[in-house]
Write a protein that holds these residues in place. Structure first.
Motif, PDB file in Angstrom:
ATOM      1  N   ASN A 395     -28.144  35.750 -22.001  1.00  0.00           N
ATOM      2  CA  ASN A 395     -28.839  37.007 -22.283  1.00  0.00           C
ATOM      3  C   ASN A 395     -28.662  37.992 -21.133  1.00  0.00           C
ATOM      4  OD1 ASN A 395     -29.754  35.877 -24.643  1.00  0.00           O
ATOM      5  ND2 ASN A 395     -31.831  35.469 -23.905  1.00  0.00           N
ATOM      6  N   SER A 396     -28.709  37.473 -19.907  1.00  0.00           N
ATOM      7  CA  SER A 396     -28.556  38.331 -18.728  1.00  0.00           C
ATOM      8  C   SER A 396     -27.163  38.947 -18.671  1.00  0.00           C
ATOM      9  CB  SER A 396     -28.820  37.536 -17.449  1.00  0.00           C
ATOM     10  OG  SER A 396     -30.124  36.995 -17.439  1.00  0.00           O
ATOM     11  N   LEU A 397     -26.147  38.146 -19.010  1.00  0.00           N
ATOM     12  CA  LEU A 397     -24.773  38.640 -19.014  1.00  0.00           C
ATOM     13  C   LEU A 397     -24.619  39.778 -20.024  1.00  0.00           C
ATOM     14  CD1 LEU A 397     -21.867  38.274 -17.980  1.00  0.00           C
ATOM     15  CD2 LEU A 397     -21.527  36.587 -19.781  1.00  0.00           C
ATOM     16  N   CYS A 398     -25.204  39.593 -21.193  1.00  0.00           N
ATOM     17  CA  CYS A 398     -25.131  40.613 -22.238  1.00  0.00           C
ATOM     18  C   CYS A 398     -25.865  41.884 -21.806  1.00  0.00           C
ATOM     19  CB  CYS A 398     -25.733  40.068 -23.530  1.00  0.00           C
ATOM     20  SG  CYS A 398     -25.632  41.206 -24.926  1.00  0.00           S
ATOM     21  N   ALA A 399     -27.087  41.711 -21.297  1.00  0.00           N
ATOM     22  CA  ALA A 399     -27.901  42.860 -20.896  1.00  0.00           C
ATOM     23  C   ALA A 399     -27.246  43.636 -19.758  1.00  0.00           C
ATOM     24  CB  ALA A 399     -29.297  42.396 -20.495  1.00  0.00           C
ATOM     25  N   SER A 400     -26.725  42.922 -18.759  1.00  0.00           N
ATOM     26  CA  SER A 400     -26.127  43.601 -17.610  1.00  0.00           C
ATOM     27  C   SER A 400     -24.846  44.324 -18.001  1.00  0.00           C
ATOM     28  CB  SER A 400     -25.862  42.615 -16.478  1.00  0.00           C
ATOM     29  OG  SER A 400     -24.946  41.610 -16.870  1.00  0.00           O
ATOM     30  N   THR A 401     -24.075  43.755 -18.932  1.00  0.00           N
ATOM     31  CA  THR A 401     -22.878  44.449 -19.416  1.00  0.00           C
ATOM     32  C   THR A 401     -23.261  45.735 -20.130  1.00  0.00           C
ATOM     33  OG1 THR A 401     -21.706  42.344 -19.669  1.00  0.00           O
ATOM     34  CG2 THR A 401     -20.815  44.240 -20.847  1.00  0.00           C
ATOM     35  N   GLY A 402     -24.310  45.665 -20.947  1.00  0.00           N
ATOM     36  CA  GLY A 402     -24.782  46.866 -21.631  1.00  0.00           C
ATOM     37  C   GLY A 402     -25.219  47.940 -20.655  1.00  0.00           C
ATOM     38  N   VAL A 403     -25.950  47.548 -19.616  1.00  0.00           N
ATOM     39  CA  VAL A 403     -26.393  48.503 -18.595  1.00  0.00           C
ATOM     40  C   VAL A 403     -25.191  49.105 -17.873  1.00  0.00           C
ATOM     41  CG1 VAL A 403     -27.611  48.727 -16.389  1.00  0.00           C
ATOM     42  CG2 VAL A 403     -28.666  47.478 -18.279  1.00  0.00           C
ATOM     43  N   GLY A 404     -24.201  48.264 -17.546  1.00  0.00           N
ATOM     44  CA  GLY A 404     -23.000  48.757 -16.877  1.00  0.00           C
ATOM     45  C   GLY A 404     -22.255  49.779 -17.722  1.00  0.00           C
ATOM     46  N   ILE A 405     -22.189  49.548 -19.025  1.00  0.00           N
ATOM     47  CA  ILE A 405     -21.505  50.487 -19.925  1.00  0.00           C
ATOM     48  C   ILE A 405     -22.253  51.814 -19.972  1.00  0.00           C
ATOM     49  CG2 ILE A 405     -21.003  50.926 -22.365  1.00  0.00           C
ATOM     50  CD1 ILE A 405     -20.214  47.938 -22.552  1.00  0.00           C
ATOM     51  N   ILE A 406     -23.576  51.772 -20.066  1.00  0.00           N
ATOM     52  CA  ILE A 406     -24.368  53.006 -20.100  1.00  0.00           C
ATOM     53  C   ILE A 406     -24.208  53.783 -18.797  1.00  0.00           C
ATOM     54  CG2 ILE A 406     -26.728  53.915 -20.192  1.00  0.00           C
ATOM     55  CD1 ILE A 406     -27.339  51.466 -22.050  1.00  0.00           C
ATOM     56  N   HIS A 407     -24.271  53.075 -17.678  1.00  0.00           N
ATOM     57  CA  HIS A 407     -24.074  53.716 -16.373  1.00  0.00           C
ATOM     58  C   HIS A 407     -22.691  54.365 -16.309  1.00  0.00           C
ATOM     59  CE1 HIS A 407     -24.486  53.282 -11.705  1.00  0.00           C
ATOM     60  NE2 HIS A 407     -24.727  54.504 -12.121  1.00  0.00           N
ATOM     61  N   SER A 408     -21.682  53.687 -16.843  1.00  0.00           N
ATOM     62  CA  SER A 408     -20.317  54.210 -16.838  1.00  0.00           C
ATOM     63  C   SER A 408     -20.187  55.434 -17.736  1.00  0.00           C
ATOM     64  CB  SER A 408     -19.331  53.125 -17.286  1.00  0.00           C
ATOM     65  OG  SER A 408     -19.397  52.001 -16.431  1.00  0.00           O
ATOM     66  N   MET A 409     -20.880  55.427 -18.867  1.00  0.00           N
ATOM     67  CA  MET A 409     -20.858  56.582 -19.761  1.00  0.00           C
ATOM     68  C   MET A 409     -21.429  57.807 -19.074  1.00  0.00           C
ATOM     69  SD  MET A 409     -22.125  54.519 -23.161  1.00  0.00           S
ATOM     70  CE  MET A 409     -22.472  55.949 -24.194  1.00  0.00           C
ATOM     71  N   LEU A 410     -22.556  57.632 -18.381  1.00  0.00           N
ATOM     72  CA  LEU A 410     -23.179  58.747 -17.670  1.00  0.00           C
ATOM     73  C   LEU A 410     -22.315  59.210 -16.501  1.00  0.00           C
ATOM     74  CD1 LEU A 410     -26.872  57.513 -17.662  1.00  0.00           C
ATOM     75  CD2 LEU A 410     -26.091  59.664 -18.659  1.00  0.00           C
ATOM     76  N   SER A 411     -21.670  58.276 -15.829  1.00  0.00           N
ATOM     77  CA  SER A 411     -20.857  58.608 -14.662  1.00  0.00           C
ATOM     78  C   SER A 411     -19.530  59.239 -15.040  1.00  0.00           C
ATOM     79  CB  SER A 411     -20.598  57.349 -13.831  1.00  0.00           C
ATOM     80  OG  SER A 411     -21.801  56.742 -13.424  1.00  0.00           O
ATOM     81  N   GLY A 412     -19.097  59.006 -16.277  1.00  0.00           N
ATOM     82  CA  GLY A 412     -17.850  59.603 -16.734  1.00  0.00           C
ATOM     83  C   GLY A 412     -16.612  58.786 -16.447  1.00  0.00           C
ATOM     84  N   PHE A 413     -16.755  57.546 -15.935  1.00  0.00           N
ATOM     85  CA  PHE A 413     -15.551  56.772 -15.679  1.00  0.00           C
ATOM     86  C   PHE A 413     -15.273  55.717 -16.743  1.00  0.00           C
ATOM     87  CE2 PHE A 413     -18.046  53.287 -13.974  1.00  0.00           C
ATOM     88  CZ  PHE A 413     -19.024  53.861 -13.184  1.00  0.00           C
ATOM     89  N   LEU A 414     -15.942  55.829 -17.892  1.00  0.00           N
ATOM     90  CA  LEU A 414     -15.608  54.997 -19.050  1.00  0.00           C
ATOM     91  C   LEU A 414     -15.627  55.897 -20.277  1.00  0.00           C
ATOM     92  CD1 LEU A 414     -15.043  52.209 -20.276  1.00  0.00           C
ATOM     93  CD2 LEU A 414     -17.520  51.892 -20.505  1.00  0.00           C
ATOM     94  N   ASN A 415     -14.477  56.057 -20.904  1.00  0.00           N
ATOM     95  CA  ASN A 415     -14.362  56.906 -22.086  1.00  0.00           C
ATOM     96  C   ASN A 415     -14.674  56.074 -23.327  1.00  0.00           C
ATOM     97  OD1 ASN A 415     -13.599  58.512 -24.251  1.00  0.00           O
ATOM     98  ND2 ASN A 415     -11.832  59.377 -23.206  1.00  0.00           N
ATOM     99  N   VAL A 416     -15.758  56.410 -24.005  1.00  0.00           N
ATOM    100  CA  VAL A 416     -16.155  55.669 -25.201  1.00  0.00           C
ATOM    101  C   VAL A 416     -16.160  56.573 -26.426  1.00  0.00           C
ATOM    102  CG1 VAL A 416     -17.481  53.932 -23.954  1.00  0.00           C
ATOM    103  CG2 VAL A 416     -18.604  56.032 -24.677  1.00  0.00           C
ATOM    104  N   ASP A 417     -15.383  57.669 -26.387  1.00  0.00           N
ATOM    105  CA  ASP A 417     -15.384  58.602 -27.517  1.00  0.00           C
ATOM    106  C   ASP A 417     -15.004  57.922 -28.822  1.00  0.00           C
ATOM    107  OD1 ASP A 417     -16.113  60.507 -25.760  1.00  0.00           O
ATOM    108  OD2 ASP A 417     -14.262  61.682 -25.844  1.00  0.00           O
ATOM    109  N   ASN A 418     -14.138  56.907 -28.768  1.00  0.00           N
ATOM    110  CA  ASN A 418     -13.754  56.161 -29.966  1.00  0.00           C
ATOM    111  C   ASN A 418     -14.609  54.919 -30.175  1.00  0.00           C
ATOM    112  OD1 ASN A 418     -11.588  57.885 -30.706  1.00  0.00           O
ATOM    113  ND2 ASN A 418     -10.320  56.944 -29.129  1.00  0.00           N
ATOM    114  N   GLY A 419     -15.655  54.771 -29.344  1.00  0.00           N
ATOM    115  CA  GLY A 419     -16.516  53.596 -29.412  1.00  0.00           C
ATOM    116  C   GLY A 419     -15.894  52.417 -28.685  1.00  0.00           C
ATOM    117  N   LEU A 420     -16.654  51.330 -28.595  1.00  0.00           N
ATOM    118  CA  LEU A 420     -16.109  50.095 -28.033  1.00  0.00           C
ATOM    119  C   LEU A 420     -16.828  48.898 -28.629  1.00  0.00           C
ATOM    120  CD1 LEU A 420     -18.218  48.755 -25.743  1.00  0.00           C
ATOM    121  CD2 LEU A 420     -17.398  50.635 -24.374  1.00  0.00           C
ATOM    122  N   ASP A 421     -16.142  47.775 -28.627  1.00  0.00           N
ATOM    123  CA  ASP A 421     -16.702  46.507 -29.111  1.00  0.00           C
ATOM    124  C   ASP A 421     -16.137  45.402 -28.232  1.00  0.00           C
ATOM    125  OD1 ASP A 421     -18.068  44.678 -30.679  1.00  0.00           O
ATOM    126  OD2 ASP A 421     -16.452  44.484 -32.135  1.00  0.00           O
TER     127      ASP A 421
END
Length: 449
Positions: A395-421
């Protein structure tokens, strides 16, 4: 004296839609003439003090749609104009946004011609259509780097400036707030702007159990202080091995999980946080209304029906959605195989959790069925009767990955315009990243594919 405060009005364009729209506008310009494009929007009354316009469709006329087109004048052909009005305003009952360019590189200003034309057009829309659609207008310089937006009243007599965003998150930064908090000193590498956005982000968390509680703890310590927590369940002893800082006393007192997660946030921020705990299902009308007003929807539940509702809300109100989940099963050799999955569908549609087969609609229907029907389905084996296995570290691995993705979206260094899975498989330690070009389903009932 009227002290009534005017509502805050905004236009939020999904980044992928904006990229397609503005590049089509640029391509439509052959020389140095002005060009115009149209966005057709539905209006979302977020609250008494906030109104949001959400684009549903866009149109950029080709050169043969103009009666006259130059660097100083644009006149549409009557037949094409009537087509737009009939299709989007009369049939679909949407509001309209006119976006045009000025052929220079300076900060654009609306001209006297713009004022006269838009004033008459706003009055025309109000008098010719039953819904009385509003007119929003925007002007850009030729590089699309600078702009102004405004919305007209229905009489065409006055207008007010509005905010237009073309990003995943529709955030405004509060003035006069001290952002030099010592606890975030080691996050300065990401920039002051990112920290401000984290502080302004309102997160609706659906599911406050094993994944959701860890997610809230991690994202809270990153700087998120505004939360809407939704979960009908109460703490039990069986939960205690997966919930940080949960105690047997809380379980004995049958704390609602939303109140427990609120307690986690308040431990981080004794003051300055805003946490609304709703001990109800996401199917509850009041809960849905709160979620629709959030900046980000995160669903961390173990059932398909709540994920379906979360996805429907994200599509209806054009809110970013992050879906978190884990799964453990046993292989024939009696060794466990474990997965965590983080999915972010594109903002505004393209593919969704349903058309990507991330939600089983058959299971979702059974989960949301009446108790008698659900009980019968369980008896014949359609619904599992044993709770899914779970462990804290997964659960921690999943939650921390989700937080990392959100942080990256706000920071602009992860492009998710097409989504991700993304799926992580253990013990093979494999990260499986889906090619999102294959996730869409043509004509999906929910998002249109």
């Amino acid at each position: 004296m009227n002290n009534k405060k005017s509502p805050q009005i905004s236009l939020h364009i999904p980044p992928k839609m904006w990229h397609q729209f503005h590049h089509t506008l640029l391509d439509a310009r052959t020389n140095n003439e002005e060009v115009i494009g149209f966005l057709f929007c539905k209006c979302h009354q977020v609250s008494k003090q906030k109104i949001r316009y959400l684009p549903q469709s866009w149109v950029v006329p080709s050169p043969d749609c103009y009666e006259r087109q130059s660097a100083s004048e644009l006149v549409m052909k009557q037949q094409f104009h009537e087509y737009l009005l009939e299709t989007f305003l009369e049939k679909e009952q949407l509001d309209v946004v006119h976006i045009h360019t000025h052929s220079d590189r300076h900060k654009p200003e609306f001209s006297c011609v713009d004022d006269l034309y838009e004033s008459a057009y706003a009055k025309f829309l109000s008098s010719h259509f039953k819904k009385k659609p509003r007119l929003i207008s925007g002007v850009f310089d030729e590089t699309f780097q600078h702009s102004q937006f405004r919305i007209w009243d229905r009489k065409g007599k006055s207008f007010e400036s509005i905010n237009c965003t073309q990003s995943w998150f529709e955030l405004t930064q509060e003035a006069n707030r001290d952002w030099t908090e010592l606890m975030f000193a080691r996050q300065q590498v990401f920039g002051e702007g990112v920290q401000k956005q984290l502080g302004e982000l309102t997160v609706a968390l659906i599911g406050c159990g094993g994944i959701g509680s860890i997610f809230a703890e991690l994202l809270g310590r990153l700087g998120v202080k505004k939360w809407i927590l939704i979960d009908p369940d109460r703490l039990e002893s069986v939960n205690l091995n997966r919930l940080p800082a949960a105690t047997q006393e809380m379980a004995d007192q049958q704390w609602h999980k939303v109140h427990y997660v609120k307690h986690l946030i308040k431990r981080i921020y004794a003051t300055g946080s805003a946490v609304k705990a709703i001990p109800a299902s996401i199917a509850d009308a009041a809960a849905r209304q709160e979620v629709a007003a959030a900046d980000l929807i995160v669903v961390a539940t173990d059932n398909h029906s709540s994920r379906q509702v979360a996805q429907e809300l994200a599509l209806a109100y054009m809110r970013p959605l992050v879906c978190l989940g884990t799964h453990i099963d046993m292989q024939p050799n009696n060794t466990p195989r474990m997965y965590c999955r983080v999915t972010v569908p594109p903002l505004g549609g393209g593919w969704c959790l349903m058309c990507g087969n991330i939600i089983n609609l058959h299971r979702a229907a059974l989960e949301s069925a009446a108790n008698e029907i659900n009980h019968l389905a369980a008896k014949v084996g359609y619904v599992e009767g044993i709770s899914n296995p779970a462990v804290f570290w997964l659960n921690s691995l999943c939650a921390s990955t989700g937080v990392g993705i959100i942080h990256s979206m706000l920071s602009g260094f992860l492009n998710v315009d097409n989504g991700l899975d993304w799926v992580y498989e253990f013990p093979g330690s494999n990260w499986l990243k889906a090619d999102t070009n294959y996730l869409g389903t043509s004509g999906c009932y929910f998002c249109g594919g």
